[in-house]
Design a protein around this motif. Structure first.
Motif, PDB file in Angstrom:
ATOM      1  N   SER D 133       0.856  -1.182   0.000  1.00  0.00           N
ATOM      2  CA  SER D 133       0.000   0.000   0.000  1.00  0.00           C
ATOM      3  C   SER D 133       0.892   1.231   0.000  1.00  0.00           C
ATOM      4  N   GLY D 134       0.283   2.370  -0.325  1.00  0.00           N
ATOM      5  CA  GLY D 134       1.056   3.601  -0.403  1.00  0.00           C
ATOM      6  C   GLY D 134       1.866   3.872   0.866  1.00  0.00           C
ATOM      7  N   GLY D 135       1.227   3.746   2.003  1.00  0.00           N
ATOM      8  CA  GLY D 135       1.906   4.053   3.253  1.00  0.00           C
ATOM      9  C   GLY D 135       2.995   3.043   3.583  1.00  0.00           C
ATOM     10  N   GLU D 136       2.732   1.786   3.254  1.00  0.00           N
ATOM     11  CA  GLU D 136       3.742   0.766   3.507  1.00  0.00           C
ATOM     12  C   GLU D 136       5.003   1.045   2.701  1.00  0.00           C
ATOM     13  N   MET D 139       6.963   3.644   4.499  1.00  0.00           N
ATOM     14  CA  MET D 139       7.689   3.079   5.647  1.00  0.00           C
ATOM     15  C   MET D 139       8.931   2.356   5.161  1.00  0.00           C
TER      16      MET D 139
END
Ligand SMILES: Nc1ncnc2c1ncn2[C@@H]1O[C@H](COP(=O)(O)OP(=O)(O)OP(=O)(O)O)[C@@H](O)[C@H]1O
Ligand SMILES: Nc1ncnc2c1ncn2[C@@H]1O[C@H](COP(=O)(O)OP(=O)(O)OP(=O)(O)O)[C@@H](O)[C@H]1O
Ligand SMILES: CC(C)C[C@H](N)C(=O)O
Ligand SMILES: [Mg+2]
Ligand SMILES: [Mg+2]
Lengths: 289, 250, 365, 238, 343
Positions: D133-136, D139
């Motif tokens: 996902s975008g946020g992963e 990170m």
């Protein structure tokens, strides 16, 4: 029964040969995402190097093989440093145009230097003829191919999957700018990989002279086979092309033996069916590129 | 009030990973609905199923009461469901004029016309002009999309979605990468949509979410954690624990 | 004007390139030996590469005729190419000298076609007869799947079965075939006395090597066939496996005549390798043109030239040959040869001769 | 104490266009610098010049007193420049773990330690880069830079696309990481509010030039500077 | 209302005929009269140009790569040959259209196999189809004449009026006219909303579907259309040479075609035509210099083209024409330059 096994063995040997010839392309095309249609030219170079050494300079065959590898790898790295590296970031169509141009040049140059007749490499007596194993005829030369290629495959698989070099290579391919910014020496990784692929092709070329024939048109004649192996195998690993080579080798040999009338249909039909079933090849990752 | 978009028992797995779990969501007609949740909660995956990019393993999707679960991507668009992407999905070699022109043509069902030249229908042209000017894209309409500044590209991304005259619009992090000073352009464009257009928004910028949404659903681990009015959700301790953290003080 | 122009259309690139090279070399050799003027006219060769693709052949022939105003068209590495040019020869009324292509029908396609190579019927019928007489009862055939291969198969079968022989296995291999293994295995499994083989000249080497690898040489299955598979060009590289193969053909570099010895020596000297049957066909082709011009006294009228060529007889490196006045096809001796080692090199040593063999493949009128 | 990172008279840009006319900047060990500025003022260009992938016209960059101007980008990275690109640039055909191991350098930051910081990544360790996902992805980009064990950590808009709670944790963590590791960090950020509490020092760019360089405490005291240079109110947004 | 005005003028701008295009066709026609002794090679060029135009429709506009376009060329060629040989349709123009339709049918049927998958897959599936057809044509030699090809084709006069002559004059004008008509049609198509949607699909299929473009249906349509064009090119081949042999299906034909199109540039229709001229002329030139080793020089040219950069070469080549055109037609009327390539 014996002939089934003999056919199976022949198919395996043929497949392994295809694999060694094509696996360099699997790396450049599959991993580096570079359409190097001139791959066969490096194989041809290896073949001719070995032929000249063995036939004209009296080298032993097993001395010629490593030099076929080294010679092609050197040619490969020289071309990579001077020409190929400018083309990594170009469109696939440019790469096609460029590498076909190289094929044309190599074909005409070899024709000029070596003549257009087929060339054979003198084999040591130990590699001639068949061994009879419980009624199954095993060609000595083919047995050698199976052994050499099998070992190579194992080594290659280990390098790519288990070593950091493999993931660095894939990283460099995915995003060269980010890779270099994160500490991967991208030019070096590419040059090394390219040279290694060319070396394998050269080795394959030397091994295949006996079976496929070696003449200046080699790179054009077998381009299709290399592409089939890589596409059917899928581009994400070495196992894919390896299994594809075996499958195609066995299917081709079996097809020709059992239904000789359908000769050329078998290999193309197998390819189309597999690609319809798995558009990214047997081991292609569906989401990747 | 009628339900614009609804999912019933939606399930989606990638291999062993259940990304959407028995999700039943209702979005009311004309709502300004926000979908929030931790990273990897499955928000984008939900949008991809709503629009048909991904097929759910089970469950139903209903658009204005009719089942669209099996419909292909483009047919859903023609029924009034349109979206923007978290990462711009534009045509690098086309101009904004062509991009919007195509969207309008397709919506009018004229996209397959092969004998008629572009620009010869005045109703299409008028609509293109209206959209381009609404999104401040007139001055760059003949430049290649790939050469536009990011902010303009982001606007174009939203303009394309709106050119399809959706009745339900899905926005996936529309303000991502857009600096604060330019966010209001995008917000304004979305706010200016007619009230009967339903909007479902995914966004991590809580300022934006709270100033925009009249209803919020919180997705965690693929399932619905809670749902309610913005201030209820903001106060919910569970939501604060998994998503908002301490800073949220809306 | 004083020049006679010959449009020479050959495959100089592609899979058939070695055919083109041999013919081109032989013609160069001939002109070097005999000079480039005949009957007061200078001979000018215009070489074109058709890569064995018939539409190229046709366009090149047409351009040679229309723009360069050639007096002969010659060469033609493969049957389709020779056929493609046939209507042009007829239309333009100029001789078409076929120096390689080997299917029977070619000369029937235009009254202006003359051939100095051979037809597969010539050699295949002879080897068929020879096989029956020499105690070969069961034969498996392996032929390339294209017109010449099919010709070879048909004519061999006709004569061999007529004499009481039996075909136990019949395999046609694709023209572009990388690996013979499965076909050879099939041959082996059918346990014949001998296998009849036709593969185009360039593939002979690979075939023989794989034949040996599979131990067919040891299992007593002999190779017989028309001589293409044992082309002198490659023979010496095939290794000892080729020893004992019996083929019927028009030419062997070991042909024991003074003329041939000189020819072989001169060719080797000029180009570094042995001439094959293609080289001889080219050598004779240009000879035919020279002689016809001498006869017409330099006149280049196509009808006259063809008339002059019909029935012409001469001594070639391959032995005595002539042009059949009725069919304009070549009449020549066909020799039965066996591969033997002479001075450490492999040669097709001739041991029986069938004299003045005509093409038996012509449609009976 | 010598400067850990020091940029002298750097002039850089793309093709004909000069984006940074004359940049000089120095960071000491333990310092966290926030780099602010409107869209297109050259923040990313500055970061990327330090990484070494932007065309340099003149000037020099030194790391811990050693001139790295002539080094290739990969040499710089190995010498201690850690980079979180604005576009994340996750290697899509590498797994999460491989994304880190492919570039990792020996040092206190190991893959395990990154997993402690972002447990989400550990759950997804076998996913390929393009299945995140975008946020992963964000990170992972941060984790990847950390496993390089850099002396200088360059974070180009690291909070983009992250959930508020993660942003909060991340920003809280950067100070300790910088100080305890004896390194320095530059964070590019769109939202000045988020960053003021964390950074020691704030630099504002305008058209490739530093227009404001001060301790963040000074900015907190005088929000009008932000208003002037960034066009946003320094006061709380709501 | 100026916004509306701007939009409509700009929207129509791309489809407007440029001075350079008119010049191009005038030049083509002039060649017909300037080089009366070279009709054959010019026919070859026109035919190849039409064939490359067909590939441009799928590659340059829809982004479908193909290494097996010869399949349609070959089907067209054999159809026209069989129609003429057996006297089924004697009039060449009608036979031409019929042959094109046969190829289109094949295109339609195989399109379902081709639209699936990524570039490399498409490349190999198309190649496989062409090779299978070649093998089939070889196998059914009682219909196709096998390796000898169709023999004894005799073409009737076009429209009953113009006989094919030995100099290839009729054949050339016939081919040129057919090509021009098909070019006009293609030009119309690519400047329509349909054409625009193809470019959108090539650029970003995900987005195209997300604005309601029925991606697969469009790809099938254009693939079928391109097959029709290739079939016509093949039929022209048979009609002007009175030949059809197995190599119409060959891999080399498809590969050369790719080279031709890429040399000329994709996505602006003229690429195939220009590429055909350049490729054939180079080939002709080198073949006459060295019939044995011309491949080397062609190869060298290809390598140099790529290393120097196609875009830069286009700019150099067009520098003078553009200068002249600007003198006459004002600043904006420069010669069309290709879009960046697919894939
Ligand atoms: N193709 C795939 N294969 C396997 N796992 C996937 C795939 N695509 C997404 N995932 C996983 O599914 C989960 C949900 O992803 P999704 O993109 O829907 O999250 P999100 O809620 O949009 O998160 P973010 O706010 O970070 O964008 C993630 O953990 C991701 O790693
Ligand atoms: N690859 C490039 N080629 C040419 N110009 C570029 C390139 N990248 C950036 N620029 C230009 O350089 C200038 C500075 O861009 P930069 O990306 O450094 O800004 P930024 O401050 O990081 O902006 P943002 O907030 O959008 O990330 C801009 O005008 C931009 O248009
Ligand atoms: C035997 C070969 C020389 C025959 C030639 N290839 C032909 O097509 O006729
Ligand atoms: Mg998301
Ligand atoms: Mg930036």
């Amino acid at each position: 029964m014996a002939s089934i096994l003999t056919n199976l063995f022949d198919g395996v040997a043929y497949g392994m040969l295809l694999f060694v010839l094509a696996c360099g392309l699997a790396v450049t095309l599959g991993l580096m995402n570079f359409v190097n249609l001139a791959h066969g030219a490096f194989a041809m170079a290896g073949g001719y190097i070995c032929a000249v050494l063995v036939n004209n300079s009296g080298w032993p065959f097993f001395g010629g093989l490593p030099l076929a590898f080294v010679g092609s790898a050197v040619i490969g790295v020289a071309l990579e440093r001077t020409l190929y590296r400018h083309l990594y970031s170009r469109s696939h169509l440019d790469q096609v145009l460029f590498s076909i141009g190289l094929v044309f040049m190599s074909v005409a140059a070899v024709d000029y230097i070596m003549g257009s007749s087929r060339v054979f490499i003198k084999l040591p007596a130990a590699l001639e003829g068949q061994i009879d194993l419980f009624g199954v005829g095993i060609g000595r030369y083919r047995l050698m191919i199976v052994v050499i290629c099998g070992l190579l495959t194992l080594a290659l698989q280990l390098i790519l999957v288990k070593t950091r070099f493999g993931s660095r290579l894939r990283a460099a391919v995915d995003d060269p700018r980010a890779a270099i910014g994160l500490g991967i020496n991208v030019p070096q990784v590419f040059a090394f990989t390219f040279a290694f692929g060319c070396g394998l092709a050269g080795l394959g070329g030397a091994l295949s002279a006996e079976i496929l024939g070696l003449d200046p048109y080699f790179p054009l004649k077998f381009m299709i086979y290399f592409l089939i192996v890589v596409t059917v195998g899928g581009s994400s690993s070495i196992t894919g092309p390896f299994l594809a080579s075996l499958l195609l080798g066995i299917a081709d040999v079996a097809g020709k033996y059992y239904v000789p009338k359908l000769g050329p249909f078998v290999i193309y039909t197998v390819m189309i069916v597999i690609l319809l079933w798995r558009p990214n090849g047997l081991f292609g990752r569906t989401a990747a590129r | 009030m009628t339900i614009a978009l609804e999912t019933r028992g939606l399930e989606k797995s990638f291999g062993a990973l259940r990304v959407t779990r028995d999700l039943s969501l209702k979005v009311m007609q004309g709502a300004r609905h926000a979908l929030i949740g931790p990273n990897g909660a499955g928000k984008t995956t939900v949008i991809n199923q709503l629009t048909g990019v991904l097929t759910p393993n089970s469950g139903r999707i209903l658009l204005e009461g009719t089942d669209i679960t099996g419909l292909s991507v483009h047919k859903r668009v023609l029924r009034g469901l349109s979206r923007t992407f978290q990462i711009n999905q534009l045509y690098p070699d086309l101009t904004p004029l062509e991009t919007i022109g195509l969207a309008v043509s397709e919506r009018m069902g004229r996209g397959g016309d092969w004998w008629r030249r572009m620009g010869t229908r005045s109703d299409v042209n008028a609509e293109i002009a209206e959209i381009l000017s609404r999104f401040h894209l007139l001055d760059v309409m003949t430049e290649l999309t790939s050469t536009l500044p990011y902010g303009k590209q982001r606007l174009l991304e939203i303009a394309v979605a709106i050119a399809a005259k959706p009745r339900v619009l899905l926005l996936d992090e529309p303000a991502a990468g857009v600096p604060e000073s330019e966010r209001h352009d995008i917000l304004a464009a979305v706010a200016a949509l007619p009230r009967d257009v339903t909007v479902l928004l995914i966004e991590h910028d809580m300022d934006l979410v709270f100033s925009f949404a009249d209803r919020i659903s919180v997705l965690v681990n693929g399932g619905l954690l809670t749902e309610g009015a913005p201030d209820e959700v903001a106060r919910d301790p569970q939501v604060r624990a998994v998503y908002l953290g301490e800073a949220a003080d809306a | 004007d004083d020049a006679v122009k010959i449009g020479l259309i050959l495959p100089m690139t592609g899979g058939q390139a070695s055919t083109g090279k041999q013919i081109d070399n032989a013609i160069k050799l001939y002109m070097q030996q005999k000079g480039d003027t005949v009957a007061g006219k200078k001979i000018e060769i215009i070489l074109k590469d058709d890569a064995a693709v018939p539409d190229n052949t046709k366009r090149l022939a047409q351009e040679l005729i229309v723009n360069d105003k050639v007096n002969f068209i010659a060469g033609f590495g493969v049957t389709p190419a020779a056929l493609a040019a046939a209507p042009l020869a007829t239309q333009a009324k100029i001789p078409e000298v076929v120096m390689a292509a080997g299917t029977s029908i070619i000369t029937e396609r235009s009254p202006y076609i003359v051939r100095t190579s051979f037809t597969l019927a010539q050699s295949s019928t002879i080897i068929g007869d020879w096989a029956v007489k020499n105690g070969i009862k069961k034969v498996a055939t392996l032929t390339s799947d294209y017109a010449p291969g099919n010709d070879a198969l048909t004519f061999f079968k006709q004569h061999f079965t007529a004499g009481g022989g039996e075909i136990v296995e019949e395999v046609k291999v694709p023209l572009a075939n990388p690996d013979f293994a499965p076909f050879l295995q099939r041959m082996k499994d059918s346990k014949p006395d001998a296998m009849f083989v036709f593969v185009p000249a360039g593939q002979g080497g690979n075939f023989m090597k794989q034949y040996a690898e599979r131990g067919l040489d040891k299992s007593g299955i002999r190779v017989i066939g028309p001589g293409d598979v044992m082309d002198d060009d490659l023979l010496n590289n095939m290794g000892d496996a080729a020893l004992g193969a019996v083929t019927a053909h028009l030419y062997s570099a070991a042909h024991p005549s003074a003329m041939n010895k000189d020819f072989v020596a001169a060719y080797k000297n000029a180009f570094g390798n042995r001439p094959g049957f293609m080289a001889v066909s080219g050598y004779d082709g240009i000879h035919l043109i020279y002689e016809a011009l001498k006869k017409t006294n330099g006149a280049t009228d196509g009808d006259k030239l063809i008339e002059a060529m019909k029935g012409m007889k001469w001594e070639s490196p391959r032995g005595p040959i002539s042009i059949d006045p009725e069919t304009r096809d070549i009449v020549q001796n066909i020799y039965i040869r066996k591969v033997e080692k002479v001075d450490g090199e492999l040669y097709n040593v001739e041991f029986a001769t069938f004299e003045a063999v005509k093409d038996s493949g012509k449609t009976k009128k | 104490m010598p400067d850990l990172l020091s940029i002298q008279g750097l002039r850089a840009g793309y093709g004909e266009a000069v984006v940074l006319p004359d940049m000089s900047l120095a960071l000491a060990e333990g310092q966290v610098l926030a780099l602010l500025g409107r869209n297109g003022t050259g923040k990313t260009t500055l970061i990327n010049s330090i990484v070494g992938i932007v065309r340099r016209l003149s000037g020099s960059v030194a790391l811990a007193g050693r001139d790295i101007t002539a080094m290739r980008p990969d040499q710089r990275a190995r010498a201690g420049i850690g980079w979180v690109p604005q576009e994340r640039n996750i290697f899509r055909s590498l797994t999460v773990e491989e994304n880190m191991t492919a570039v990792a350098q020996p040092g206190p930051w190991t893959v395990e330690r990154v997993y402690e910081m972002f447990p989400r990544l550990q759950e997804r360790r076998r996913n390929f880069g393009n299945q995140l996902s975008g946020g992963e992805q964000q990170m992972l980009a941060i984790g990847r830079a950390l496993t390089l064990n850099p002396k200088v950590l360059l974070l180009d808009e690291p909070t983009e696309g992250l959930a508020p709670i993660i942003v909060e944790e991340l920003l809280k963590a950067i100070g300790p990481i910088t100080r305890s590791g004896g390194i320095c960090s530059i964070i590019v950020e769109q939202n000045a509010q988020k960053i003021l509490g964390l950074a020691d020092r704030v630099v504002i760019l305008e058209r490739g030039t530093i227009v404001h360089d001060a301790a963040s405490s000074a900015l907190k005291a005088d929000p009008s500077v932000l208003e002037r240079h960034l066009g946003v109110s320094g006061a709380k947004a709501h | 209302m100026t916004a509306l005005f701007d939009v409509s003028t700009h929207a129509m701008a791309s489809a407007r005929w440029r001075a350079s295009e008119v010049a191009f066709w005038a030049l083509a026609l002039a060649c017909a009269f300037l080089f009366p002794s070279r009709y054959l090679i010019m026919t070859d060029i026109v035919r190849l140009g039409l064939f490359a135009l067909s590939l441009d429709l799928i590659l340059g506009y829809a982004g479908i790569v193909s290494l097996g376009h010869a399949a349609f060329f070959g089907i067209g060629a054999y159809s026209a040959g069989l129609l003429a040989l057996h006297g089924i349709i004697n009039e060449p123009v009608i036979a031409l259209v019929a042959a094109g339709l046969v190829a289109a049918l094949l295109g339609f049927l195989t399109s379902f196999l081709v639209i699936r998958g990524v570039d490399l897959t498409r490349l190999m599936v198309t190649l496989g189809i062409a090779l299978l057809l070649e093998a089939l044509a070889e196998r059914f030699s009682n219909i196709t004449g096998g390796t000898d090809g169709l023999q004894g084709i005799e073409m009737q006069p076009i429209l009953g009026l113009f006989t094919f002559d030995m100099f290839g004059k009729t054949g050339f004008f016939y081919s040129l006219i057919v090509m021009f008509i098909l070019f006009l049609l293609a030009r119309r198509v690519v400047h329509s909303p349909f054409g625009l949607s193809l470019r959108a699909i090539r650029n970003n299929p995900l987005r195209a579907a997300a604005i309601g473009v029925p991606v697969n249906r469009r790809l099938i349509a254009v693939y079928t259309l391109a097959a029709f064009y290739a079939g016509i090119a093949g039929a022209l081949f048979t009609q002007t040479t009175a030949l059809a042999s197995l190599d119409v299906f060959s891999f080399e034909r498809s590969a050369d075609l790719m080279l031709v199109l890429v040399i000329g540039g994709t996505g602006y229709l003229y690429g195939g035509l220009i590429g055909a001229v350049v490729f054939k002329m180079l080939q002709e030139l080198f073949q006459s210099i060295t019939p044995q080793y011309w491949l080397f020089w062609i190869g060298l040219v290809l390598v140099v083209i790529v290393l120097v950069g196609r875009a830069r070469i286009h700019r150099w080549v067009l520098f003078v024409p553009n200068l002249i055109i600007r003198q006459f037609a004002g600043r904006k009327a420069a010669v069309a330059v290709p879009e960046s390539d697919a894939s």
